[in-house]
Design a protein around this motif. Structure first.
Motif, mmCIF file in Angstrom:
data_model
loop_
_atom_site.group_PDB
_atom_site.id
_atom_site.type_symbol
_atom_site.label_atom_id
_atom_site.label_comp_id
_atom_site.label_asym_id
_atom_site.label_seq_id
_atom_site.Cartn_x
_atom_site.Cartn_y
_atom_site.Cartn_z
ATOM 1 N N VAL A 67 0.780 -1.255 -0.014
ATOM 2 C CA VAL A 67 0.139 -0.099 0.021
ATOM 3 C C VAL A 67 0.887 1.189 -0.141
ATOM 4 C CG1 VAL A 67 -1.805 1.257 1.190
ATOM 5 C CG2 VAL A 67 -1.910 -1.157 1.008
ATOM 6 N N GLY A 68 2.043 1.089 0.576
ATOM 7 C CA GLY A 68 3.013 2.305 0.664
ATOM 8 C C GLY A 68 3.562 2.651 -0.591
ATOM 9 N N LEU A 69 3.662 1.517 -1.285
ATOM 10 C CA LEU A 69 4.218 1.663 -2.710
ATOM 11 C C LEU A 69 3.142 2.363 -3.756
ATOM 12 C CD1 LEU A 69 6.071 -1.498 -3.573
ATOM 13 C CD2 LEU A 69 6.986 0.689 -3.409
ATOM 14 N N ALA A 70 1.850 1.759 -3.371
ATOM 15 C CA ALA A 70 0.669 2.381 -4.261
ATOM 16 C C ALA A 70 0.467 3.747 -3.838
ATOM 17 C CB ALA A 70 -0.543 1.455 -3.928
ATOM 18 N N ARG A 71 0.525 4.184 -2.756
ATOM 19 C CA ARG A 71 0.665 5.547 -2.510
ATOM 20 C C ARG A 71 1.570 6.658 -3.065
ATOM 21 N NH1 ARG A 71 -0.193 6.888 3.553
ATOM 22 N NH2 ARG A 71 -0.684 8.969 2.769
ATOM 23 N N PRO A 74 -20.096 -2.606 -15.806
ATOM 24 C CA PRO A 74 -19.915 -4.080 -15.312
ATOM 25 C C PRO A 74 -18.868 -4.730 -16.287
ATOM 26 C CG PRO A 74 -22.188 -3.514 -15.518
ATOM 27 C CD PRO A 74 -21.284 -2.377 -16.286
ATOM 28 N N LEU A 75 -17.922 -5.662 -15.623
ATOM 29 C CA LEU A 75 -17.190 -6.504 -16.271
ATOM 30 C C LEU A 75 -17.562 -7.484 -17.227
ATOM 31 C CD1 LEU A 75 -14.116 -7.020 -13.839
ATOM 32 C CD2 LEU A 75 -13.963 -5.703 -16.008
ATOM 33 N N ARG A 76 -17.065 -7.462 -18.550
ATOM 34 C CA ARG A 76 -17.573 -8.748 -19.253
ATOM 35 C C ARG A 76 -16.327 -9.659 -19.759
ATOM 36 N NH1 ARG A 76 -21.856 -6.629 -18.767
ATOM 37 N NH2 ARG A 76 -23.168 -5.178 -19.932
ATOM 38 N N SER A 77 -15.215 -9.368 -18.914
ATOM 39 C CA SER A 77 -14.107 -10.158 -18.980
ATOM 40 C C SER A 77 -13.188 -10.136 -17.993
ATOM 41 C CB SER A 77 -13.304 -9.676 -20.358
ATOM 42 O OG SER A 77 -12.031 -10.428 -20.382
ATOM 43 N N PHE A 78 -12.427 -10.935 -17.592
ATOM 44 C CA PHE A 78 -11.572 -10.616 -16.622
ATOM 45 C C PHE A 78 -10.349 -9.667 -17.002
ATOM 46 C CE2 PHE A 78 -13.059 -15.124 -15.379
ATOM 47 C CZ PHE A 78 -13.096 -14.895 -14.056
ATOM 48 N N ILE A 79 -9.771 -9.043 -16.058
ATOM 49 C CA ILE A 79 -8.905 -8.085 -16.483
ATOM 50 C C ILE A 79 -7.431 -8.460 -15.925
ATOM 51 C CG2 ILE A 79 -10.666 -6.266 -16.246
ATOM 52 C CD1 ILE A 79 -9.465 -5.441 -13.611
ATOM 53 N N LEU A 80 -6.408 -8.079 -16.671
ATOM 54 C CA LEU A 80 -5.000 -8.298 -16.125
ATOM 55 C C LEU A 80 -4.592 -7.332 -15.450
ATOM 56 C CD1 LEU A 80 -3.626 -9.364 -19.694
ATOM 57 C CD2 LEU A 80 -4.682 -10.850 -18.057
ATOM 58 N N PRO A 81 -3.733 -7.363 -14.421
ATOM 59 C CA PRO A 81 -3.332 -6.614 -13.576
ATOM 60 C C PRO A 81 -2.382 -5.604 -14.383
ATOM 61 C CG PRO A 81 -2.844 -8.763 -12.460
ATOM 62 C CD PRO A 81 -3.363 -8.867 -14.028
ATOM 63 N N GLY A 82 -2.805 -4.125 -13.998
ATOM 64 C CA GLY A 82 -1.736 -3.394 -15.025
ATOM 65 C C GLY A 82 -2.788 -2.032 -15.374
ATOM 66 N N GLY A 83 -2.401 -1.663 -16.534
ATOM 67 C CA GLY A 83 -2.859 -0.171 -17.015
ATOM 68 C C GLY A 83 -2.132 0.934 -16.606
ATOM 69 N N LEU A 121 -2.100 -1.324 -6.960
ATOM 70 C CA LEU A 121 -3.305 -1.681 -6.320
ATOM 71 C C LEU A 121 -3.656 -3.313 -6.559
ATOM 72 C CD1 LEU A 121 -5.335 1.497 -6.930
ATOM 73 C CD2 LEU A 121 -4.436 0.655 -4.671
ATOM 74 N N HIS A 122 -3.242 -3.660 -7.653
ATOM 75 C CA HIS A 122 -3.528 -5.123 -8.038
ATOM 76 C C HIS A 122 -2.551 -5.930 -7.213
ATOM 77 C CE1 HIS A 122 -6.821 -5.293 -10.714
ATOM 78 N NE2 HIS A 122 -6.328 -4.261 -11.356
ATOM 79 N N LEU A 123 -1.251 -5.382 -7.126
ATOM 80 C CA LEU A 123 -0.344 -6.068 -6.238
ATOM 81 C C LEU A 123 -0.770 -6.227 -4.658
ATOM 82 C CD1 LEU A 123 2.677 -7.388 -5.685
ATOM 83 C CD2 LEU A 123 3.598 -5.249 -5.639
ATOM 84 N N CYS A 124 -1.281 -5.119 -4.199
ATOM 85 C CA CYS A 124 -2.157 -4.920 -2.994
ATOM 86 C C CYS A 124 -2.964 -5.915 -2.729
ATOM 87 C CB CYS A 124 -2.695 -3.642 -2.544
ATOM 88 S SG CYS A 124 -1.409 -2.301 -2.399
ATOM 89 N N ARG A 125 -3.919 -6.282 -3.939
ATOM 90 C CA ARG A 125 -4.895 -7.285 -3.748
ATOM 91 C C ARG A 125 -4.609 -8.565 -3.773
ATOM 92 N NH1 ARG A 125 -6.526 -10.441 -7.951
ATOM 93 N NH2 ARG A 125 -5.351 -9.070 -9.443
ATOM 94 N N THR A 126 -3.366 -8.915 -4.503
ATOM 95 C CA THR A 126 -3.150 -10.390 -4.290
ATOM 96 C C THR A 126 -2.014 -10.465 -3.167
ATOM 97 O OG1 THR A 126 -0.812 -9.759 -5.589
ATOM 98 C CG2 THR A 126 -2.827 -10.591 -6.915
ATOM 99 N N VAL A 127 -1.386 -9.677 -2.534
ATOM 100 C CA VAL A 127 -1.111 -9.991 -1.166
ATOM 101 C C VAL A 127 -1.976 -10.095 0.012
ATOM 102 C CG1 VAL A 127 1.086 -9.224 0.420
ATOM 103 C CG2 VAL A 127 1.291 -8.986 -2.101
#
Length: 190
Positions: free
Chosen positions: A45-49, A113-122, A129-135
């Protein structure tokens, strides 16, 4: 108030550490793995900030504080002994879970609404934030496993479950409210 006037104590040199109630356990104990991984979430989270600002940064700051509360909760076994403790142990509350749910609902109202899974990134923030999610999901799995062996505050497990959902939604928001999400294309590289 915590006072840290000496950083190393040498008490862990034999592979043990102290829990919040003073009990000594192996550093690889399930409880230590659970709250250690919560600390890891806090670092991500510190990295995301580094990439956030405004309301998102304020929300991430609240989450970082909650994660310290969560670590304090998980490092203190024997919930049934809380009433007898010299100082009341800090425990996660349902109010903290409800706050995350409210914030998730507000984000979801904006997102398509999502119609597909998304890949972490963008964007950089979304990737972090996706790294935060997985940890946080790993921390949840460890807390759930710990709960099969010892008492764990149910609000702590609920918080971790909602937190990963919060990071998912916040990651989509960081991708122009989901417009810049990177969609998974099944079998694209066959």
């Amino acid at each position: 108030m915590v006072v840290l006037n000496k950083i190393y104590t040498k008490t862990g040199d034999a592979g043990e550490t102290a829990l919040g109630n003073g009990a000594r356990v192996a550093k690889h104990a399930m409880r230590v793995n659970a709250y250690g991984t919560v600390d890891e979430v806090n670092a991500t989270v510190g990295l995301a900030r580094l990439h956030s600002e405004g309301d998102v940064d304020a929300a991430l700051a609240r989450i970082q504080n909650d994660l310290f509360d969560l670590g304090a909760d998980l490092c203190r076994p024997d919930m049934e002994m809380d009433a007898e403790a010299e100082y009341p142990p800090l425990r996660m509350s349902d109010a903290q879970v409800i706050r995350l749910e409210s914030e998730i609902d507000a984000m979801t109202a904006v997102l398509e609404p999502l119609r597909s899974f998304i890949l972490p990134g963008g964007s950089a923030l979304a990737a972090h934030l996706h790294l935060c999610r997985t940890v946080s999901r790993r921390a949840e799995r460890l807390a759930v496993e710990l709960a099969t062996m010892e008492s764990v505050n149910p609000a702590a497990v609920k918080y971790l479950n909602r937190l990963s959902d919060w990071f998912f939604c916040a990651g989509r928001m960081a991708n122009s409210d989901g417009k810049d999400d990177v969609l998974w294309v099944p079998g694209a590289n066959r």
